[in-house]
Design an enzyme around this catalytic site. Sequence first.
Site, PDB file in Angstrom:
ATOM      1  CE  LYS A   1      -4.641  -1.255   1.256  1.00 27.35           C
ATOM      2  NZ  LYS A   1      -4.396  -2.276   2.224  1.00 27.35           N
ATOM      3  N   GLY A   2       1.005   1.991  -1.000  1.00 25.36           N
ATOM      4  CA  GLY A   2       1.907   3.200  -0.973  1.00 25.36           C
ATOM      5  C   GLY A   2       0.912   4.037  -0.481  1.00 25.36           C
ATOM      6  CB  CYS A   3      -1.019   6.705   0.311  1.00 24.63           C
ATOM      7  SG  CYS A   3      -1.772   7.260   0.921  1.00 24.63           S
ATOM      8  CD  GLN A   4      -1.375  10.836  -3.541  1.00 20.53           C
ATOM      9  OE1 GLN A   4      -1.832  10.367  -4.999  1.00 20.53           O
ATOM     10  NE2 GLN A   4      -1.449  11.380  -2.528  1.00 20.53           N
TER      11      GLN A   4
END
Lengths: 141, 404
Positions: free
Chosen positions: A50-53
């Site tokens: 998960k890289g947020c964006q």
Amino acid sequence: MSSIQKIQEEIIDEFSMFDDWMQRYEYMIDLGKSLPLINEAYKTDDYIIKGCQSKVWVHAQMEDNKIHFTADSDAIITKGIIAILIRAFSGQSPQDIIDADTAFIDEIGLKEHLSPTRANGLVSMIKEIKLYAVAYQTQLN
Amino acid sequence: MLDINKIREDFPILKREVNGKPLVYFDNAATSQTPQVVIDAIVDYYSTYNANIHRGVHSLSQEATDAYEQARIKIQKHFNAAQSYEIIFTSGTTHSINLVSSGFESLINQGDEVLLSALEHHSNIVPWQMLCEKTGATLKVIPMTQSGELDMAAFAKAVTPKTKLVFVNHVSNALGTVNDIKTIIAKAHSVGAAVLIDGAQATPHIKPDVQALDVDFYVCSAHKICGPTGVGILYGKQEWLDKLPPYQGGGEMIETVTFEKTTYAGLPHKFEAGTPNICGGIATGVGLDYMNSIGFDTIATYENELLTYATEKLIAIDGLKIYGTSKEKTAVISFNVGEIHPYDIGTILDKLGIAVRTGHHCAQPIMDFYKIPGTVRASFSFYNTMEEIDIFVAGLEKAVLMLS
Ligand SMILES: Cc1ncc(COP(=O)(O)O)c(C=O)c1O
């Protein structure tokens, strides 16, 4: 020179042909578009970083003492950089991957994408690649 | 009329370049830029009268205390609060909300209901979820419509005698929707519920009158209204602030302390434990003065022109879809183009010196509602120009061409 270093030199050579960022990005976008990077079966939450964006998926497999990576992302620029990383690290021995660095990314003008403050999952992806290498190396020992 | 060239001169950062291009700053909903007068106030404070407040008999401490309390009065006047002690300094909107939500732990019981809107920022969701977990109260959601407005009929039905608290943003950060908070407050009061309005996104564009609204709590952040980071405002009606217990213990918030018993100071000090962000509080007052010197009506008119112009140009782009099309909205445009990932668009725009926000904007429930991972958000301020919108639209067209 290890074969990872050789590949990195090749990539630096290729990028040195571009005079501006637009050409570099267009090349990366093309890389991102042309490569089917991962088996759809591995595009699940088990393999997600998960890289947020932008999301990144990574899968690793050992064959003949070499690690084969496949990966993907939902953002095309991220995917282009993944294609470059895979080219450098996939098919290499665990020890070579552990020893390798990613300074070549600086040299091809994409440094900002590997900054730890970028919410694109690439930093975590490299960590994941290294962790796989350490884990497989332990198996070999 | 707003003299845009003169205003731009007030913001030193607007002269800088990013990636070799003049900066186009369209991320104003995340934080506003800082005018020179505010920067000067910060330098002046540390250069000439830095001292701890409410404690010393010496001159510097008196000067700092006076300036800090003057700032409180400026804020009181700006929001038309009845009393200056109804203005509490915090570290930001998030802190203000947590102060109120933790205070309500002793005022809410199992079986009670608290109502929030589908448009909330995570800051106005998570503290209340924590409150409900601790107290056994139930969290209910006011649904939204496709245009990004609250479903007011559903809201009216959701309000019952069990409703104890309602919290809604004045303006949605992800979509720019201006909510009809007056109606929401009146309806909530009809059953005796308290209302907290998150004004983080409204205060850069609208001057709220807390008495006319009859709101119980109104919260915002200084860094979105030309002030510094690390300062927030909590307006609370006296009757509610008196009911809430202190939030943190420490210096400043006490009257007498013995090991057997401490008596708390009165408002506002009861909620301001420890040395506050003195300089930040003072600079917040200067930022509000600056915005008021331009005038909120002038600001709103000009920003609306920017919004209309940008909207017209954007909808002409093939495949572009705008999320949030409510009748009343602030100068915020959230959009996607075809299947292109917002992160890719943001990356190319950054290369062109254009700063936008991409992602879920700390409002994941809204993204889930539209079934998208996120959007590109361009948010305008009174110091932006039509020419910047042209540069942005041209940059976006270039990005779309590269990414399609
Ligand atoms: C509507 C809304 N609420 C709360 C916040 C949180 O503000 P802060 O981070 O300053 O505490 C923001 C900031 O983006 C916001 O837009």
